[in-house]
Structure formats: C-alpha cells, structure tokens
Design a protein around this motif. Structure first.
Motif, mmCIF file in Angstrom:
data_model
loop_
_atom_site.group_PDB
_atom_site.id
_atom_site.type_symbol
_atom_site.label_atom_id
_atom_site.label_comp_id
_atom_site.label_asym_id
_atom_site.label_seq_id
_atom_site.Cartn_x
_atom_site.Cartn_y
_atom_site.Cartn_z
ATOM 1 N N ASP A 216 0.819 -2.033 5.511
ATOM 2 C CA ASP A 216 -0.404 -2.679 5.996
ATOM 3 C C ASP A 216 -1.640 -1.783 5.869
ATOM 4 N N SER A 217 -1.494 -0.601 5.294
ATOM 5 C CA SER A 217 -2.616 0.339 5.201
ATOM 6 C C SER A 217 -3.627 -0.087 4.136
ATOM 7 N N VAL A 218 -4.810 0.476 4.231
ATOM 8 C CA VAL A 218 -5.863 0.248 3.240
ATOM 9 C C VAL A 218 -5.882 1.450 2.288
ATOM 10 N N PHE A 219 -5.944 1.182 0.996
ATOM 11 C CA PHE A 219 -5.916 2.240 -0.010
ATOM 12 C C PHE A 219 -7.268 2.330 -0.716
ATOM 13 N N LEU A 220 -7.892 3.492 -0.619
ATOM 14 C CA LEU A 220 -9.148 3.734 -1.326
ATOM 15 C C LEU A 220 -8.837 4.449 -2.634
ATOM 16 N N ILE A 221 -9.162 3.830 -3.755
ATOM 17 C CA ILE A 221 -8.920 4.431 -5.072
ATOM 18 C C ILE A 221 -10.219 5.040 -5.565
ATOM 19 N N ASN A 222 -10.222 6.369 -5.688
ATOM 20 C CA ASN A 222 -11.445 7.109 -6.042
ATOM 21 C C ASN A 222 -12.609 6.732 -5.125
ATOM 22 N N GLY A 223 -12.265 6.584 -3.824
ATOM 23 C CA GLY A 223 -13.292 6.317 -2.825
ATOM 24 C C GLY A 223 -13.691 4.864 -2.684
ATOM 25 N N GLN A 224 -13.027 3.959 -3.394
ATOM 26 C CA GLN A 224 -13.423 2.549 -3.358
ATOM 27 C C GLN A 224 -12.257 1.649 -2.961
ATOM 28 N N VAL A 225 -12.596 0.585 -2.235
ATOM 29 C CA VAL A 225 -11.620 -0.476 -1.975
ATOM 30 C C VAL A 225 -11.756 -1.492 -3.098
ATOM 31 N N LYS A 226 -10.687 -1.703 -3.850
ATOM 32 C CA LYS A 226 -10.744 -2.617 -4.991
ATOM 33 C C LYS A 226 -9.909 -3.860 -4.729
ATOM 34 N N ASP A 227 -10.387 -4.973 -5.235
ATOM 35 C CA ASP A 227 -9.632 -6.217 -5.122
ATOM 36 C C ASP A 227 -8.317 -6.069 -5.880
ATOM 37 N N GLU A 228 -7.215 -6.520 -5.258
ATOM 38 C CA GLU A 228 -5.891 -6.275 -5.831
ATOM 39 C C GLU A 228 -5.672 -6.961 -7.171
ATOM 40 N N ASP A 229 -6.417 -8.011 -7.460
ATOM 41 C CA ASP A 229 -6.227 -8.732 -8.719
ATOM 42 C C ASP A 229 -7.120 -8.222 -9.855
ATOM 43 N N THR A 230 -7.968 -7.236 -9.573
ATOM 44 C CA THR A 230 -8.806 -6.669 -10.636
ATOM 45 C C THR A 230 -8.009 -5.640 -11.427
ATOM 46 N N GLU A 231 -8.508 -5.316 -12.615
ATOM 47 C CA GLU A 231 -7.841 -4.307 -13.434
ATOM 48 C C GLU A 231 -8.136 -2.917 -12.879
ATOM 49 N N VAL A 254 -5.350 7.080 1.999
ATOM 50 C CA VAL A 254 -4.601 6.048 2.714
ATOM 51 C C VAL A 254 -5.138 5.951 4.134
ATOM 52 N N LEU A 255 -5.645 4.771 4.492
ATOM 53 C CA LEU A 255 -6.196 4.532 5.823
ATOM 54 C C LEU A 255 -5.215 3.671 6.604
ATOM 55 N N THR A 256 -4.577 4.279 7.597
ATOM 56 C CA THR A 256 -3.598 3.553 8.404
ATOM 57 C C THR A 256 -4.274 2.934 9.608
ATOM 58 N N GLN A 257 -3.944 1.684 9.875
ATOM 59 C CA GLN A 257 -4.538 0.989 11.019
ATOM 60 C C GLN A 257 -4.056 1.620 12.318
#
Length: 446
Positions: A216-231, A254-257
């Motif tokens: 259920d965590s939020v993952f920041l990829i290179n500092g950004q939250v990206k939509d899961e369906d984007t490339e 990794v941002l854990t709630q």
C-alpha cells in the motif's frame, strides 16, 4: 498462438556445451522475466549434481528416477539470489534420444513441483493479469533439436502449448534498474498460545502484515509520483543501436502510510504474549525491468516484491542457520540478538543485470564464491562482490510466564511510589492548612 521467448545468445552456447557432457540427461532452470507481450530468458542454470548420483547410476537410464525434491530445492535456493523482476521461468532438460519420448511428461511434473514450492514461500499474491505460463525446454543431445512448450501453472490440468524460442544478442542492454533503501523497524508479538515459542511461524505472520504495508506504499521514482499506466521511460531518449550493457538507473523512495485511511474501520485486539521479535535495519533493494516500453506498474511491482522477498529470505536463512547450530527442538529462549545476513550484489558477465546473495559476518569470500558456482554455475571474483548495506538485527525479547524477582521488585517499587504520592498529598494538604492559618492569624492581628 503460443508465447515467444527471447533468449540471451550466450545461453545457446551454454546449453550446447552441456549437451556434450550428458550422461544420460541433465536438467536445469531457466531464469528471466515475464511481460505481457513476451518473456525474456537471461540465464540457464544446470541442476547441481548430487554426490551419490554416480553410485546410483546402475542399469538402464530412466527419467522416472528424476529427483524432484533435489531440483525443487535448487529452484528455491536460486530464487533467493534473484533481484526484483527476475524469477524461475521454467525448466530445461537435455537428454539422449532414447529418453526423448518421456521428456515432456517429466518436465511437466517438474514445472508444477517447482512452482508449488516457490509459491509457498511468497508473501505476495500474483496479480490476476499476471503471466502464469512456464516454459518446458527439451533438447536432444544427439540432434540438438530444441522443443519449447509452456504450461499454465495456475491450471493443474493444463496441457502443453507450443512456444517460440529465439536467440538474441545483448538482450539486457537497455534494461532499467530501480533501487531503494527501506528502513525497517518491525515489532512482532509472540503469542503465548504459540507452541514452543515458534519463532519462525510468528515472524512469518508478522512479515505478512508488514508486506501489506509495503503493497500500500507510495513509490516516488526519481522524486516523482507517476501514473501506473504510463511508460516508465516516458520523456527519456532511447540509445539506438546500443549493444553494450548499460544500465539506466532510477532512484526510488518508498513512502509508507502511517495510519489507516479515514474510511477504514479498525478494532483493537488484546492478546496474551510471551515476548516479541524486533527487526531493525536498512535494507537495499533492487529490481530490473525490460526496456520494451515498460509500464510504471510493472517496475513498481518488481521493486515491491524485492523489498518483501529480501527481508523474508533473510529471516528464512537466519532460522535455517539457528536450526543447524542449535537444533530444531529448542523450547525455551532468553533474550537474544541475531544479525541478519547482509545482501551483496554480483555482476553477470555480458549483462547489465546483477544477481544477489546473502552473507553472514563470519562467512569468507570463498564460501560465497563456492555458492555461486554450485547454485548458478557461475564463477565469481571476490573483488566483484559488493556488500550493499550495513548490519540489520533481530532482537528476541521474552517475557517470563510466572512473576519473577524482577517483576516483584517492579511491583513493590510501584506500590511505594503510589504510597509516596499519597503521603505527599497529605503533607501538601497539611502545609496548605498551616499556611492558611498563619495568614489568617496575621490578617486578624493587623
């Protein structure tokens, strides 16, 4: 139409070399990655021979004598050495022509046996849309003919489907690596009802709860939250014609709630515990994803599974080590500190992908090298082994079943403090009364 397997070119040479040594057959594992469009095979690893195999090889060879348990154990050991995104994709067999007839039946049994073993250890569930086909590769040692078929491991009655087996050079040249460090501080209660303080079972239950937090965590990829369906590589330039193994690396946070959502309903549970287990440390996690327009969802899923697997695998390794050193019948325990094995990464020749292993503090480099040769049939130089992290610990804290001297002392101390507080209240009340009378006397005197 069947699945297509893109295979690292060097695997063809490896299998050819194995076929010259077949007496009368050899089995092994196929390691790689699934994707919706096609699968990628980046390594093939023979099953390590058993010491007593040569003594038992009396009479005509038969595939019925295949040691499924030995092959399955090898698959479990190998799966621990795979970073996120990689898995055991299937099994292969190189056999003499007289054994070819029974080859597919034997491979089918192996595929389901291996998958059953691996699925028992997982703390995560496969997604509904996930590829569940596994490869059965059969090669004739005499003619070198290759037959590849697949079986759906989610269907016990699955029948064989044809598949394409295509070699390709520099298969992982444009793959993407994702890495993160996850701080771990997990408190696991040991229930008093658990027989003989079953540490391993309680730990797995605790890790199961923790794994849901990771999911259920939020993952920041290179500092950004990206939509899961984007490339994943959207906006990045692709290096055309690149055949050298280069890694595009993405740093992940990794941002854990901290708590449950407002809509989630929770209830408090009171449980009698005999102690607790505390897992603390910072673990290094890594995942690899193919370079063919990968989705953010695929990459995040691979990294999540590596986070969950790496901690679960370390605990398994620690308990196996404790059983070897202390025996499985240990019933009572005092307070104990244990160090979890540290993760190390090793490069694969001609590839941008690295494999991993775990090392206890007292293990020599030579032991790790031997394990890579035995499990992955790959020689490793000591200078190529990179320990990725600091030490993580397991703290086992018992609570005795009956009141001890320490507990009685604590109880006495608490009683004394309570009495002291009561007496202090009387003293303060008396002092206030005396002060009030003095003030009253002075007032009337004036």
């Amino acid at each position: 139409m069947g699945r297509t397997y893109l295979v690292e070119e060097s695997i063809g040479q490896y299998l050819t070399e194995l076929s010259t040594k077949v007496k009368p057959y050899v089995t092994g594992l196929l390691i790689g990655q699934c994707s919706p469009q096609r699968d990628y095979v980046i390594r093939a690893v023979r099953t390590p021979p058993k010491e007593q195999q040569q003594e038992e090889s009396v009479g005509p060879p038969r595939l019925a004598s295949l040691d499924k348990e030995w092959i399955t154990t090898h698959a479990s050991q190998v799966s621990r050495m795979l970073p996120g995104g990689l898995l055991v994709l299937g099994v292969f067999m190189i056999a003499t022509p007289e054994l070819a007839k029974d080859g597919q039946n034997a491979l089918r049994k192996l595929i389901f046996s291996v998958e059953k073993s691996l699925s028992k250890r997982r703390l995560w569930k496969p997604a509904e849309e996930e590829v569940s086909d596994r490869a059965a590769l059969q090669i004739c040692s005499a003619t070198k003919k290759v037959v590849c078929r697949t079986y759906d491991v989610q269907d016990p009655k699955s029948s064989a489907k044809p598949a394409d087996w295509k070699y390709q050079s520099a298969l992982t040249a444009s793959w993407v690596a994702l890495g993160c460090t996850v701080n771990v501080n997990i408190h696991i209660p040991l229930l008093a009802t658990s027989p003989n303080h079953d540490l391993e079972k309680n730990t797995k239950n605790g890790l199961n709860r923790w794994s849901k937090q990771i999911e259920d965590s939020v993952f920041l990829i290179n500092g950004q939250v990206k939509d899961e369906d984007t490339e994943l590589l959207e906006g990045q330039k692709k290096l055309r014609g690149n055949t050298q193994p280069t890694t595009q690396f993405s740093d992940v946070k990794v941002l854990t709630q901290l708590g449950q959502a407002a809509s989630a309903r929770s209830t408090a549970t009171v449980q009698v515990c005999s102690g607790s287990i505390n897992l603390r440390g910072a673990v290094k996690c890594r995942a690899y994803i193919h370079g063919n327009k990968p989705k953010v969802k695929e990459a995040v899923q691979a990294l999540k599974r590596d986070i969950i697997n790496t901690l679960s695998d370390r605990c398994e390794i620690l308990f196996e080590d404790l059983i070897l050193n202390e025996g499985p019948q240990k019933k009572n325990f005092g307070r104990e500190y244990h160090v979890l094995p540290q993760r190390l990464f090793v490069p694969v020749a001609g590839s941008s992908v690295m494999l991993s292993d775990y090392k206890f503090g007292d293990e020599a480099a030579g032991e790790i090298q031997e394990r890579f040769v035995e499990m992955l049939d790959q020689p490793v130089q000591a200078e190529d082994m990179h320990i990725a992290e600091d030490i993580s610990t397991v703290d086992i804290c018992p609570v005795t079943d009956s009141p001890s001297d320490t507990q009685e002392a604590q109880l006495t101390k608490a009683t004394l403090l309570l009495k002291l507080q009561q007496n202090m209240g009387l003293v303060v009340a008396a002092a206030v009364a005396v002060l009030a009378s003095i003030l009253s006397f002075n007032y009337f005197s004036d």
